[in-house]
Design an enzyme around this catalytic site. Structure first.
Site, mmCIF file in Angstrom:
data_model
loop_
_atom_site.group_PDB
_atom_site.id
_atom_site.type_symbol
_atom_site.label_atom_id
_atom_site.label_comp_id
_atom_site.label_asym_id
_atom_site.label_seq_id
_atom_site.Cartn_x
_atom_site.Cartn_y
_atom_site.Cartn_z
ATOM 1 N N LYS A 1 15.780 -48.772 -23.953
ATOM 2 C CA LYS A 1 16.950 -48.771 -22.980
ATOM 3 C C LYS A 1 18.118 -48.039 -23.873
ATOM 4 O O LYS A 1 18.019 -48.029 -25.391
ATOM 5 C CB LYS A 1 17.480 -50.193 -22.541
ATOM 6 C CG LYS A 1 17.783 -51.005 -23.619
ATOM 7 C CD LYS A 1 18.383 -52.276 -23.178
ATOM 8 C CE LYS A 1 18.236 -53.600 -24.205
ATOM 9 N NZ LYS A 1 18.833 -54.692 -23.834
ATOM 10 N N ASP B 1 14.787 -52.373 -32.364
ATOM 11 C CA ASP B 1 14.683 -53.424 -31.682
ATOM 12 C C ASP B 1 13.124 -53.764 -31.370
ATOM 13 O O ASP B 1 12.609 -53.418 -29.851
ATOM 14 C CB ASP B 1 15.809 -53.550 -30.503
ATOM 15 C CG ASP B 1 15.919 -54.877 -30.295
ATOM 16 O OD1 ASP B 1 14.874 -56.142 -30.583
ATOM 17 O OD2 ASP B 1 17.029 -55.208 -29.565
ATOM 18 N N THR C 1 15.086 -55.570 -20.228
ATOM 19 C CA THR C 1 16.453 -55.758 -19.484
ATOM 20 C C THR C 1 16.378 -55.421 -17.962
ATOM 21 O O THR C 1 15.623 -54.203 -17.799
ATOM 22 C CB THR C 1 17.275 -54.635 -20.328
ATOM 23 O OG1 THR C 1 17.304 -55.044 -21.732
ATOM 24 C CG2 THR C 1 18.823 -54.838 -19.602
ATOM 25 N N ASP D 1 11.272 -52.796 -24.061
ATOM 26 C CA ASP D 1 12.520 -53.017 -23.924
ATOM 27 C C ASP D 1 13.329 -51.688 -24.170
ATOM 28 O O ASP D 1 14.406 -51.949 -24.997
ATOM 29 C CB ASP D 1 13.229 -54.277 -24.472
ATOM 30 C CG ASP D 1 14.333 -54.673 -23.919
ATOM 31 O OD1 ASP D 1 14.920 -54.375 -22.833
ATOM 32 O OD2 ASP D 1 15.251 -55.600 -24.646
#
Ligand code: ADE
Length: 311
Positions: A159, A175, A197, A157
């Site tokens: 980003k 994260d 995402t 994930d």
């Protein structure tokens, strides 16, 4: 270095735990050891709070998770994995887990406080990054991914919201609730249900429901594009339309996009994960680091360099 290794207290014979990532004997910290300040992050089942340790004055970002919530929403494996991944990471471009403790209601993860916040905030503030800043920050992401992948873990994930900046303006990736620890020698893309995402999700995750190291490289391609163009490459009004653009590789390079940047992005955003620059089946990280876009980058010294101004 053993993490949370149980040690016998020589005086009482009681088991005591050594502090995370050090061999000094330390008892567990507790909520009362900290002054809790403002909320600096929040997820669907956690909050990150700025905290100052009373005895040392040190600042930490403490991630607080409510036990009842984790159980109710079946997030125990997610939280367990997040801690497991954090405990394995020991690198300047990742937030570090300094300690954990719990009380009756909550779990507490003591993390590096990333004082300058999210990379996303800077993209929004300046519109887009110049070539030098894009080269530098994406190079730090390359080094971070190379390290994480070398430990057999994928982020899944990646980003600009999960790329934080420390006081020194170097990256601190965070994260890890959706990260995956790959099986020994696992090279191919394996089935898994997690989807990250929308804008940064790889085509193999959408078509084959599988993620691998190269899926993080896809996200890197999206981030390089976003830094130079000011918006992610597969932007659309709905998640469905974003997914359609990704699976069709509906990629437009805007006018004024630097030529070497365009060449790099088109070699990262390739539908076949095995044909992506940087993927294991494609020579790994060396050819990616050798790309013309990164000409002049001193890969070993990045974390000791003065980052270029974001303007
Ligand atoms: N938001 C979420 N995690 C954070 C951290 N470690 N530092 C600063 N802000 C954050």
């Amino acid at each position: 270095i053993p993490v949370q290794q149980a040690t016998a207290n020589p005086e009482t014979g009681e088991a005591i735990e050594t502090s995370e990532q050090s061999n000094t004997i330390a008892t567990k910290k507790k909520p009362g050891d900290f002054h809790f300040g403002k909320i600096i992050g929040s997820g669907s089942y956690s909050e990150v709070v700025l905290a100052q340790e009373k005895c040392s004055g040190k600042e930490f970002a403490i991630k607080i998770l409510e036990k009842s919530h984790i159980i109710k929403y079946k997030k125990v494996p997610t939280v367990t994995r997040e801690k497991e991944v954090l405990q394995k990471l020991d690198h300047p471009f990742f937030v570090r887990l300094f300690f954990t403790f719990q009380d009756k209601e909550r779990l507490y993860f003591g993390l590096t406080y990333a004082k300058k916040g999210e990379l996303l905030h800077y993209i929004k503030r300046v519109g887009c990054f110049d070539i030098l800043a894009t080269q530098f920050y994406s190079a730090e992401i390359v080094v971070a991914l190379e390290y994480m992948h070398s430990l057999g873990m994928i982020h899944r994930d990646l980003k600009p919201e999960n790329i934080l900046l420390g006081a020194d303006m170097h990256i601190l990736i965070t994260d890890f609730g959706t990260a995956k620890i790959l099986d020994e020698g696992q090279k191919d893309c394996k089935a898994n249900s997690f989807v990250g995402t929308a804008e940064y999700v790889s085509p193999e995750l959408l078509t084959a429901k599988s993620a691998c190291k190269a899926s993080d490289i896809w996200a890197l391609g999206c981030i390089v594009y976003q830094l130079l163009a000011g918006k992610p490459p597969f932007h659309a009004t709905t998640e469905y339309l974003v997914f359609q653009r990704i699976t069709k590789l509906d990629l437009n390079i805007p006018g004024g996009f630097p030529e070497k940047g365009s060449d790099l992005v088109t070699k990262l955003l390739v539908l076949d994960p095995t044909k992506r620059l940087g993927s294991e089946n494609f020579g790994g990280y060396e050819p990616l680091k050798m790309h013309d876009f990164y000409q002049g980058i001193n890969w070993e010294q990045l974390h000791k360099m003065e980052p270029p101004l974001i303007q």
